[in-house]
Design an enzyme around this catalytic site. Structure first.
Site, PDB file in Angstrom:
ATOM      1  N   HIS A  49       0.848  -1.193   0.000  1.00 42.87           N
ATOM      2  CA  HIS A  49       0.000   0.000   0.000  1.00 42.87           C
ATOM      3  C   HIS A  49       0.883   1.242   0.000  1.00 42.87           C
ATOM      4  O   HIS A  49       1.555   1.549   1.000  1.00 42.87           O
ATOM      5  CB  HIS A  49      -0.913  -0.021   1.231  1.00 42.87           C
ATOM      6  N   HIS A  55       3.635   0.906   3.203  1.00 40.61           N
ATOM      7  CA  HIS A  55       3.519  -0.159   4.183  1.00 40.61           C
ATOM      8  C   HIS A  55       2.881  -1.366   3.508  1.00 40.61           C
ATOM      9  O   HIS A  55       2.475  -1.300   2.339  1.00 40.61           O
ATOM     10  CB  HIS A  55       2.684   0.286   5.400  1.00 40.61           C
ATOM     11  N   ASP A  57      -0.089  -4.390   4.028  1.00 38.58           N
ATOM     12  CA  ASP A  57      -1.272  -4.794   4.789  1.00 38.58           C
ATOM     13  C   ASP A  57      -1.357  -6.321   4.816  1.00 38.58           C
ATOM     14  O   ASP A  57      -1.412  -6.970   3.771  1.00 38.58           O
ATOM     15  CB  ASP A  57      -2.536  -4.207   4.162  1.00 38.58           C
ATOM     16  N   LYS A 195      30.089  -0.965 -19.663  1.00 42.97           N
ATOM     17  CA  LYS A 195      30.877  -0.625 -18.483  1.00 42.97           C
ATOM     18  C   LYS A 195      30.703   0.866 -18.216  1.00 42.97           C
ATOM     19  O   LYS A 195      30.897   1.689 -19.111  1.00 42.97           O
ATOM     20  CB  LYS A 195      32.359  -0.956 -18.700  1.00 42.97           C
ATOM     21  N   GLU A 340      33.081   3.604 -21.531  1.00 42.07           N
ATOM     22  CA  GLU A 340      34.402   3.136 -21.119  1.00 42.07           C
ATOM     23  C   GLU A 340      34.745   1.767 -21.700  1.00 42.07           C
ATOM     24  O   GLU A 340      35.908   1.426 -21.885  1.00 42.07           O
ATOM     25  CB  GLU A 340      34.467   3.095 -19.594  1.00 42.07           C
TER      26      GLU A 340
END
Length: 494
Positions: A49, A55, A57, A195, A340
């Site tokens: 929720h 949180h 439930d 990378k 890179e």
């Protein structure tokens, strides 16, 4: 109603009083509790929720309703750690099927999604304690909810369950790649990733909060506040992610130099920089998921789980992986994008914390090397200013530890610095001054005569042309300081 509350003629009265069926998509039945049909097992559901605060439930079907608790930190996976459970109003059984957005201004406004669902076996139900065996897709085993005093409750994961959830490690050193050639085009047992030129960071998410640790284990969460919001967007209660923090330069390309100003920033300064010089967290591996360690899974399986999380936001994303694609093709794309290089990873490789493993190979476009700073020379001043104290460093004297841990001189770098770099390095390194050279091998005499030696604890990153036969870096260019790497970890990569 939550256990311990007084009986009411209509157990859904409080639920209906808080909701207007014309304004919310939630089920608002007119009738009372539903009788369970036949002899089926009662259901449980855990719903994520995202309301004022994230949180979970936790709902158990009992006496025709879903008896409910709000869990601010989610369902515990570690028997050693109980989580708070806040009793809420009973919900109709139909709520187990609800997922969607509750409109702003309505009670519980936000989004509701199913975290897990299944059936349970009831072992005990009193006003002060509820004990159940869950059988869901994510959650299984025995859990106890118990009153701690007044209206306060806790939820506990019982020991000895099968499978026993693995505690999420608090600290972990990331797996590292070795410098090596690209796998042969005919070898399709590899995946290639770009990378990134940034700093490595593990992100630990639990109970709706994120914590970042650098490669050397330092907590860097406060320096990157824009990444903290990632924890509010995931559907899992526990995650351990591996990735790279990067910044963009003025041309929109990933730049290690652009990241320098973010190192070590705290509080209001970090918040200001998150707006003016934002970073992104590029997530490329998943090490823990909701009580399950994924370290032993092959890379291909970890990657599948990671992509299923759909991590995408203003300051985080999961960059692509290219399994079975010739690494040379990915390398060409990286070169065109100014990156890179690439990292090739074996599809069947487990994650090996703290190990530099040949199962991961980095193939660089531009040669780069982490180096230890063992001293510096002053910035030359001319004319009337020649006798004044230096206003910055002229060059850094560089070294790389050998197999015995002795620092071997690798040359000096005098280019790539901004004026700010030169002044800041002078100030920082002067505090580390020592009377004798930390190098086990000789420094060129002209530099040694004017050098200020320093304790070899600062790590820098340089690009270079090649290594000379004498073990010196040819044409090195300073890229930045690496606070995420300990001097003892530095090795010669080619």
């Amino acid at each position: 109603m939550a256990p311990g509350a007084a009986e009411r003629p209509d157990r859904l009265r409080e639920y209906r009083a808080k909701r207007d069926a014309a304004r919310t998509p939630e089920p608002v039945p007119e009738g009372g509790p539903k009788s369970r049909e036949g002899d089926r097992e009662p259901i449980f559901v855990v719903q994520e929720h995202r309301a004022t605060a994230l949180h979970w439930d936790f709902r158990l079907e009992h006496d025709g309703v879903l008896v409910s608790w709000a869990l601010p930190k989610g369902v515990p996976t570690d028997p050693r750690r109980n989580h708070r459970a806040v009793p809420t109003e009973d919900h109709p059984v139909e709520y187990a099927d609800f997922a969607g957005r509750i409109p702003a201004g309505e009670y519980g406004a936000g989004t509701v999604a199913t975290y897990d669902r299944g059936t349970y076996t009831l072992l005990k139900w009193t006003d002060d304690e509820v004990k159940v065996d869950l059988a869901g897709e994510r959650l299984s085993g025995r859990y106890t909810l118990f009153r701690t005093g007044g209206a306060d409750w806790m939820i506990h994961r019982e020991k000895g369950q099968d499978p026993e959830p693995a505690p999420m490690p608090d600290t972990l050193r990331p797996m590292l790649a070795v410098l090596g050639p690209a796998p042969a085009p005919s070898d399709r047992g590899w995946a290639a990733e770009f990378k990134w030129d940034g700093i490595r960071a593990l992100c630990r998410i639990e109970g709706g909060r994120a914590r970042l640790r650098s490669r050397n284990g330092n907590d860097i969460t406060d320096s990157y506040p824009e990444i903290k919001a990632l924890a509010k967007t995931v559907s899992s209660a526990q995650l351990l992610l591996d990735g790279e923090i990067v910044a963009l330069d003025e041309s929109g390309r990933v730049s290690f130099a652009a990241l320098q100003g973010r190192f070590g920033a705290k509080s209001s300064e970090a918040l200001r920089l998150s707006r003016t010089n934002p970073v992104s967290y590029l997530v490329f591996d998943l090490l823990h998921l909701d009580g399950r360690s994924t370290l032993e899974l092959p890379y291909s399986a970890r990657r599948e789980l990671l992509e299923a999380l759909e991590l995408s936001g203003p300051n985080w994303q999961t960059p692509p992986s290219f399994p079975g694609t010739p690494v040379a093709d990915v390398l060409a794309t990286a070169r065109a994008a100014g990156l890179e290089g690439v990292v090739a990873k074996r599809l069947d490789s487990p994650y090996q914390p703290g190990t530099r493993s040949p199962a991961w190979r980095k193939i660089k476009i531009t040669a780069s090397q982490s180096v230890v700073v063992g001293g510096f020379t002053p910035l030359k001043r001319e004319g009337a200013a020649a006798g004044r104290p230096p206003r910055g460093i002229g060059a850094l004297l560089l070294g790389v530890p050998d197999a015995a841990g002795e620092l071997r001189y690798a040359g000096k770098v005098g280019s790539g610095f901004t004026e700010h770099d030169r002044r800041a390095l002078l100030e920082a390194l002067t505090e580390l001054a020592v009377p004798e050279s930390p190098f086990a091998t000789a420094v060129d005499a002209p530099d040694a005569r004017v050098a200020t030696w320093v304790r070899p604890v600062v790590v820098a990153e340089v690009t270079y042309g090649e290594w000379t036969p004498k073990g010196r870096l040819r044409h090195p260019v300073f890229q930045g300081i690496r606070p995420d790497i300990d001097a003892s970890e530095v090795t010669r990569e080619s």
